[in-house]
Design a protein around this motif. Structure first.
Motif, PDB file in Angstrom:
ATOM      1  N   THR A 189       5.712   6.825   2.979  1.00 26.87           N
ATOM      2  CA  THR A 189       7.155   6.244   3.388  1.00 26.87           C
ATOM      3  C   THR A 189       6.924   5.588   4.769  1.00 26.87           C
ATOM      4  OG1 THR A 189       8.077   8.238   2.100  1.00 26.87           O
ATOM      5  CG2 THR A 189       9.495   7.069   3.791  1.00 26.87           C
ATOM      6  N   ALA A 190       6.095   6.263   5.673  1.00 24.71           N
ATOM      7  CA  ALA A 190       5.883   5.593   6.849  1.00 24.71           C
ATOM      8  C   ALA A 190       5.240   4.272   6.544  1.00 24.71           C
ATOM      9  CB  ALA A 190       5.266   6.363   7.756  1.00 24.71           C
ATOM     10  N   LEU A 191       4.239   4.053   6.013  1.00 23.08           N
ATOM     11  CA  LEU A 191       3.613   2.732   5.518  1.00 23.08           C
ATOM     12  C   LEU A 191       4.733   1.678   5.018  1.00 23.08           C
ATOM     13  CD1 LEU A 191       0.286   3.666   4.186  1.00 23.08           C
ATOM     14  CD2 LEU A 191       0.694   2.721   6.210  1.00 23.08           C
ATOM     15  N   VAL A 192       5.612   2.353   4.240  1.00 23.92           N
ATOM     16  CA  VAL A 192       6.587   1.188   3.743  1.00 23.92           C
ATOM     17  C   VAL A 192       7.521   0.820   4.632  1.00 23.92           C
ATOM     18  CG1 VAL A 192       8.620   1.168   2.129  1.00 23.92           C
ATOM     19  CG2 VAL A 192       6.444   2.035   1.349  1.00 23.92           C
ATOM     20  N   VAL A 193       7.826   1.919   5.481  1.00 22.59           N
ATOM     21  CA  VAL A 193       8.880   1.447   6.585  1.00 22.59           C
ATOM     22  C   VAL A 193       8.263   0.627   7.646  1.00 22.59           C
ATOM     23  CG1 VAL A 193      10.072   2.480   8.641  1.00 22.59           C
ATOM     24  CG2 VAL A 193      10.262   3.558   6.461  1.00 22.59           C
ATOM     25  N   ALA A 194       6.938   0.934   8.135  1.00 22.17           N
ATOM     26  CA  ALA A 194       6.146   0.024   9.255  1.00 22.17           C
ATOM     27  C   ALA A 194       5.936  -1.207   8.443  1.00 22.17           C
ATOM     28  CB  ALA A 194       4.721   0.790   9.275  1.00 22.17           C
ATOM     29  N   GLY A 195       5.641  -1.427   7.157  1.00 22.84           N
ATOM     30  CA  GLY A 195       5.648  -2.710   6.678  1.00 22.84           C
ATOM     31  C   GLY A 195       6.940  -3.552   6.740  1.00 22.84           C
ATOM     32  N   VAL A 196       7.998  -2.942   6.008  1.00 25.26           N
ATOM     33  CA  VAL A 196       9.275  -3.740   6.278  1.00 25.26           C
ATOM     34  C   VAL A 196       9.615  -4.018   7.679  1.00 25.26           C
ATOM     35  CG1 VAL A 196      11.802  -3.417   6.079  1.00 25.26           C
ATOM     36  CG2 VAL A 196      10.084  -2.725   4.276  1.00 25.26           C
ATOM     37  N   LEU A 197       9.446  -3.133   8.797  1.00 28.23           N
ATOM     38  CA  LEU A 197       9.739  -3.402  10.308  1.00 28.23           C
ATOM     39  C   LEU A 197       8.680  -4.662  10.667  1.00 28.23           C
ATOM     40  CD1 LEU A 197      10.455  -0.120  11.660  1.00 28.23           C
ATOM     41  CD2 LEU A 197      12.167  -1.698  11.328  1.00 28.23           C
ATOM     42  N   SER A 198       7.616  -4.793  10.374  1.00 26.64           N
ATOM     43  CA  SER A 198       6.552  -5.571  10.639  1.00 26.64           C
ATOM     44  C   SER A 198       6.992  -6.833  10.006  1.00 26.64           C
ATOM     45  CB  SER A 198       5.207  -5.338  10.133  1.00 26.64           C
ATOM     46  OG  SER A 198       4.338  -6.465  10.426  1.00 26.64           O
ATOM     47  N   VAL A 242       0.806  -1.131  -0.112  1.00 28.55           N
ATOM     48  CA  VAL A 242      -0.026  -0.080   0.035  1.00 28.55           C
ATOM     49  C   VAL A 242       0.914   1.373   0.063  1.00 28.55           C
ATOM     50  CG1 VAL A 242      -1.656   1.208   1.354  1.00 28.55           C
ATOM     51  CG2 VAL A 242      -2.117  -1.195   1.096  1.00 28.55           C
ATOM     52  N   GLY A 243       1.820   1.259   0.940  1.00 32.76           N
ATOM     53  CA  GLY A 243       2.710   2.494   0.773  1.00 32.76           C
ATOM     54  C   GLY A 243       3.440   2.677  -0.286  1.00 32.76           C
ATOM     55  N   ALA A 244       4.108   1.478  -1.120  1.00 30.63           N
ATOM     56  CA  ALA A 244       4.851   1.751  -2.281  1.00 30.63           C
ATOM     57  C   ALA A 244       3.644   2.513  -3.488  1.00 30.63           C
ATOM     58  CB  ALA A 244       5.500   0.427  -2.722  1.00 30.63           C
ATOM     59  N   ILE A 245       2.461   1.632  -3.436  1.00 33.27           N
ATOM     60  CA  ILE A 245       1.550   2.162  -4.478  1.00 33.27           C
ATOM     61  C   ILE A 245       1.293   3.575  -4.261  1.00 33.27           C
ATOM     62  CG2 ILE A 245      -0.936   1.879  -5.256  1.00 33.27           C
ATOM     63  CD1 ILE A 245      -0.209  -1.147  -4.903  1.00 33.27           C
ATOM     64  N   GLY A 246       1.271   3.882  -2.896  1.00 34.55           N
ATOM     65  CA  GLY A 246       0.641   5.221  -2.770  1.00 34.55           C
ATOM     66  C   GLY A 246       1.801   6.317  -2.996  1.00 34.55           C
ATOM     67  N   LEU A 247       3.021   5.726  -3.045  1.00 38.54           N
ATOM     68  CA  LEU A 247       4.106   6.750  -3.361  1.00 38.54           C
ATOM     69  C   LEU A 247       4.198   6.924  -4.884  1.00 38.54           C
ATOM     70  CD1 LEU A 247       7.030   5.563  -1.040  1.00 38.54           C
ATOM     71  CD2 LEU A 247       6.385   7.828  -1.292  1.00 38.54           C
ATOM     72  N   VAL A 248       3.870   5.759  -5.459  1.00 39.49           N
ATOM     73  CA  VAL A 248       3.914   6.182  -6.903  1.00 39.49           C
ATOM     74  C   VAL A 248       2.783   6.658  -7.582  1.00 39.49           C
ATOM     75  CG1 VAL A 248       3.563   4.636  -9.111  1.00 39.49           C
ATOM     76  CG2 VAL A 248       5.053   3.731  -7.434  1.00 39.49           C
ATOM     77  N   VAL A 249       1.526   6.488  -6.985  1.00 36.70           N
ATOM     78  CA  VAL A 249       0.392   7.335  -7.428  1.00 36.70           C
ATOM     79  C   VAL A 249       0.541   8.660  -6.873  1.00 36.70           C
ATOM     80  CG1 VAL A 249      -2.155   7.514  -6.768  1.00 36.70           C
ATOM     81  CG2 VAL A 249      -1.006   5.367  -7.331  1.00 36.70           C
TER      82      VAL A 249
END
Length: 165
Positions: free
Chosen positions: A61-70, A39-46
């Motif tokens: 970016t926060a969503l991507v970082v949270a996802g990777v940490l998760s 979701v974070g990556a798609i959001g960044l691209v869009v």
């Protein structure tokens, strides 16, 4: 049915058991992390495509970082459990009957009645025993004789407890 087998005081055993239980409990963090990252990556691209990049970039970016940490949380917890549990290596035993599972580890003992077990899942070299929705204990198959494994498998199947991976 009466199955009895010993658990040697192997420093690797508690870590393997903790990893089997942790694997079951922590699997959802990987799924959640993958979803957040996507979701974070798609959001960044869009957002960059529509020119909203500067305003919404920190959110995506926060969503991507949270996802990777998760996604990294599960391997971190499992490695920590393996490392810490080596100190708990003591000889033990399992005594499994038609009525219950009795486990002894050092001077401690506990039991679970089959009537309280909701399901048993095949997870690698263990059977994970669930009481309710929570994994309660593991049964190490590699420490049992092949004959005992088949006897217990038949018992679990007959009771409708054994589920696949």
């Amino acid at each position: 049915m009466h199955i009895r087998f010993d658990v040697p005081a192997d420093p690797a055993y508690p870590g393997r058991a903790a990893a089997a239980l942790g694997n079951v409990r922590l699997r959802r963090f990987g799924y959640i992390g993958a979803l957040l990252t996507a979701v974070g990556a798609i959001g960044l691209v869009v957002s960059r495509g529509f020119g909203w990049g500067e305003r919404s970039s920190p959110l995506w970016t926060a969503l991507v970082v949270a996802g990777v940490l998760s996604m990294l949380y599960r391997p971190w917890v499992l490695a920590r459990a393996r490392r810490r549990s080596g100190r708990y290596a003591v000889a033990g035993a399992y005594d499994i009957t038609d009525d219950n599972i009795m486990m002894r580890s050092g001077s401690e003992s506990a039991g679970i009645a089959w009537d309280g077990v909701d399901q048993v899942r095949d997870v690698g070299e263990f059977w994970v025993v669930y009481v309710g929705r929570m994994p309660a204990t593991v049964i190490p198959r590699w420490l049992m004789s092949a004959e005992d494994v088949e006897t217990l498998r038949a018992h679990l199947t007959e009771r409708g407890l054994l589920r696949g991976r």
